[in-house]
Design an enzyme around this catalytic site. Structure first.
Site, PDB file in Angstrom:
ATOM      1  N   ASN A   8       3.159 -13.768 -10.608  1.00  0.00           N
ATOM      2  CA  ASN A   8       3.725 -12.415 -10.553  1.00  0.00           C
ATOM      3  C   ASN A   8       4.551 -12.243 -11.820  1.00  0.00           C
ATOM      4  O   ASN A   8       5.682 -12.720 -11.906  1.00  0.00           O
ATOM      5  CB  ASN A   8       4.593 -12.293  -9.287  1.00  0.00           C
ATOM      6  CG  ASN A   8       5.188 -10.906  -9.126  1.00  0.00           C
ATOM      7  OD1 ASN A   8       4.986 -10.032  -9.979  1.00  0.00           O
ATOM      8  ND2 ASN A   8       5.919 -10.700  -8.059  1.00  0.00           N
ATOM      9  N   ARG A  92      -0.586 -10.826  -9.249  1.00  0.00           N
ATOM     10  CA  ARG A  92      -0.136  -9.525  -8.780  1.00  0.00           C
ATOM     11  C   ARG A  92      -0.297  -8.550  -9.942  1.00  0.00           C
ATOM     12  O   ARG A  92       0.236  -8.767 -11.037  1.00  0.00           O
ATOM     13  CB  ARG A  92       1.322  -9.597  -8.377  1.00  0.00           C
ATOM     14  CG  ARG A  92       1.812  -8.282  -7.862  1.00  0.00           C
ATOM     15  CD  ARG A  92       3.258  -8.358  -7.499  1.00  0.00           C
ATOM     16  NE  ARG A  92       3.588  -7.233  -6.651  1.00  0.00           N
ATOM     17  CZ  ARG A  92       4.679  -7.162  -5.921  1.00  0.00           C
ATOM     18  NH1 ARG A  92       5.517  -8.156  -5.915  1.00  0.00           N
ATOM     19  NH2 ARG A  92       4.919  -6.102  -5.191  1.00  0.00           N
ATOM     20  N   HIS A 180       3.747  -1.274  -3.171  1.00  0.00           N
ATOM     21  CA  HIS A 180       4.124  -2.310  -2.188  1.00  0.00           C
ATOM     22  C   HIS A 180       2.952  -2.601  -1.250  1.00  0.00           C
ATOM     23  O   HIS A 180       3.146  -3.052  -0.117  1.00  0.00           O
ATOM     24  CB  HIS A 180       5.345  -1.894  -1.341  1.00  0.00           C
ATOM     25  CG  HIS A 180       6.633  -1.854  -2.111  1.00  0.00           C
ATOM     26  ND1 HIS A 180       7.542  -0.828  -2.003  1.00  0.00           N
ATOM     27  CD2 HIS A 180       7.149  -2.703  -3.029  1.00  0.00           C
ATOM     28  CE1 HIS A 180       8.566  -1.056  -2.807  1.00  0.00           C
ATOM     29  NE2 HIS A 180       8.345  -2.188  -3.447  1.00  0.00           N
ATOM     30  N   ARG A 240      16.551   2.899  -8.843  1.00  0.00           N
ATOM     31  CA  ARG A 240      15.685   4.087  -8.981  1.00  0.00           C
ATOM     32  C   ARG A 240      16.108   5.142  -7.957  1.00  0.00           C
ATOM     33  O   ARG A 240      16.478   4.796  -6.845  1.00  0.00           O
ATOM     34  CB  ARG A 240      14.217   3.690  -8.738  1.00  0.00           C
ATOM     35  CG  ARG A 240      13.640   2.823  -9.829  1.00  0.00           C
ATOM     36  CD  ARG A 240      12.295   2.230  -9.423  1.00  0.00           C
ATOM     37  NE  ARG A 240      12.420   0.855  -8.984  1.00  0.00           N
ATOM     38  CZ  ARG A 240      11.454   0.151  -8.384  1.00  0.00           C
ATOM     39  NH1 ARG A 240      10.287   0.697  -8.140  1.00  0.00           N
ATOM     40  NH2 ARG A 240      11.654  -1.105  -8.013  1.00  0.00           N
ATOM     41  N   GLU A 378       4.266 -11.363   0.088  1.00  0.00           N
ATOM     42  CA  GLU A 378       3.235 -10.811  -0.806  1.00  0.00           C
ATOM     43  C   GLU A 378       2.455 -11.923  -1.516  1.00  0.00           C
ATOM     44  O   GLU A 378       1.258 -11.803  -1.740  1.00  0.00           O
ATOM     45  CB  GLU A 378       3.903  -9.891  -1.836  1.00  0.00           C
ATOM     46  CG  GLU A 378       4.425  -8.612  -1.211  1.00  0.00           C
ATOM     47  CD  GLU A 378       5.653  -8.049  -1.899  1.00  0.00           C
ATOM     48  OE1 GLU A 378       6.701  -8.727  -1.907  1.00  0.00           O
ATOM     49  OE2 GLU A 378       5.571  -6.936  -2.427  1.00  0.00           O
TER      50      GLU A 378
END
Ligand code: AMP
Length: 404
Positions: A8, A92, A180, A240, A378
């Site tokens: 990742n 990823r 996601h 964010r 994940e």
């Protein structure tokens, strides 16, 4: 022992995990590590499944100036010091564009296609692709698999995939992708074990971490997400803003004289919990703070989760279960309690003791809508996809992918 490496890669760090493939295709996590401080203060850290830290090593800046160099350092350490030579690598990749609705085996053609989506995710996609390119060059026969954050949402109906803008822009790729996806896919695949009676029903999953979004699942498939074209939309996040009137962006440009790059930096790094609180982007610090703006930031976070739950329940035309996951969702009993309060009108009644214990089921037996806490994974999802490619072969897994 056959192993799979999961990578990742971000702008300043490369996270990696090594899984062993055991009998009957079971995956076991053996190593978890990362190189962070790429280009500033590079540091390799990793730990094993049980026996504590395996390495904690600083490097001079010139030894790890970029992501490919970090990948090389991690690869050398795994190969030379741990004798780990993975038989496949799962990556990823944030953006699969409009067409990839599942993972794909990587070759040069796929890399070229994924480069087209750099403009859709300029802060993430180039860094995701960098280690793929360097591994392709160094180990051309190694099986590499790209797993996308967008793919799980490609099941959305057209009405959930569009903005009300001229069609040409949609054709160019300006769409409501949702992100996601690997986390939601993991939860959707785990739910049949956790709660078989609701896994096929209408479920809202709240992925509440530094990045935060919510997903509406119907029969284990994504039908709606709070995120859209980029990972900026929807819930407020660590840095964010979440949903914001595009007029605010116009104001920043026309009245504040901000350039596009400055606005981008502002929206990705200076807003959200950090901007609103003026204290921190970290929920633990906000919960510990006595500052009034820290309280406002938490109030806003909870309020927007409640609003979004109403929107997603409308998309699902009802609600059979609610699931919390990711850093805040898995660990903050107080945020869960406050969100549950917001969901009372939808039929949620929290069990305060089970919630405080971080139990898997945290609603009362009589709650019309049960509430679960399900830790996400994940990386394991990526390892599973990569293993599936090894076992079934790419043709079986990629045959329904549409590539323009
Ligand atoms: P993630 O991106 O999933 O790793 O989640 C990171 C977020 O989870 C950060 O905002 C952390 O402050 C938050 N978090 C982790 N543990 C806790 C905790 N015990 N209580 C509140 N927030 C937490």
């Amino acid at each position: 022992m056959d192993t799979i490496l999961v990578v990742n890669a971000g702008s300043s760090s490369v996270k990696f995990q090594v899984y062993s493939i055991e009998g009957e295709g079971t995956l076991r996590r053996q190593i978890k590590g990362q190189i962070d401080g790429i280009g500033s203060r590079p540091r390799l850290r990793a730990g094993g499944a049980s026996n504590g830290p395996l390495v904690d090593r600083a490097y001079p800046i010139e030894a790890v100036p970029d992501v490919p160099a970090a990948m090389a350092v991690a690869g050398d350490w795994l190969r030379n010091e741990l004798r780990v030579t993975p038989i496949a690598v799962g990556h990823r990749v944030v953006h699969g564009g409009p067409d990839y609705s599942r993972p794909v085996v990587i070759d040069h053609g796929v890399v070229c296609r994924l480069e087209r989506f750099v403009s859709l995710a300029p802060l993430h996609q180039p860094h995701n692709l960098a280690p793929i390119r360097s591994l392709l060059a160094g180990f051309p026969t190694l099986l590499q698999v790209a797993c996308f954050d967008t793919a799980f949402h490609r099941t959305h109906e057209a009405v959930a995939d569009h903005y009300a803008i001229p069609h040409q822009l949609h054709a160019e790729g300006v769409r409501r992708y949702g992100f996601h996806g690997l986390s939601y896919e993991y939860i959707a695949r785990t739910l049949p074990n956790v709660a078989p009676d609701i896994a096929r029903g209408r479920v809202i999953v709240a992925h509440l971490g530094s990045g935060a979004s919510m997903c509406a699942l119907k029969d284990g498939r994504s039908v709606e997400s709070t995120m859209g074209f980029t990972a900026l939309d929807g819930l407020p996040m660590g840095t964010r803003p979440g949903q914001i009137d595009p007029g605010v962006v116009l104001y920043l440009i026309s009245e504040k004289g901000m350039s596009a790059t400055r606005v981008q930096d502002f929206l990705y790094r200076e807003c959200g919990l950090k901007g609103l609180s003026g204290v921190s982007n970290d929920m633990r610090e906000l919960e510990a703070s006595t500052e009034s703006h820290a309280r406002l930031a938490i109030d806003y976070f909870v309020y927007r989760i409640g609003l979004s739950a109403g929107m997603l329940a409308a998309a699902l035309q009802g609600l059979d279960a609610f699931v919390f996951t990711a850093g805040i969702g898995e660990n903050s009993a107080s945020i869960r309690a406050r969100v549950a309060e917001q969901l009372g009108w939808l039929g949620v009644t929290l069990d305060a003791d089970e919630n405080a214990r971080h139990s898997r089921l945290i609603s009362q037996p009589g709650s019309r809508v049960p509430v679960y806490v399900v830790p996400t994974d994940e990386e394991l999802m990526i390892a599973r996809h990569t293993l599936a490619m090894l076992v079934n072969g790419p043709s079986l897994n990629t045959r329904s992918e549409r590539v323009s």
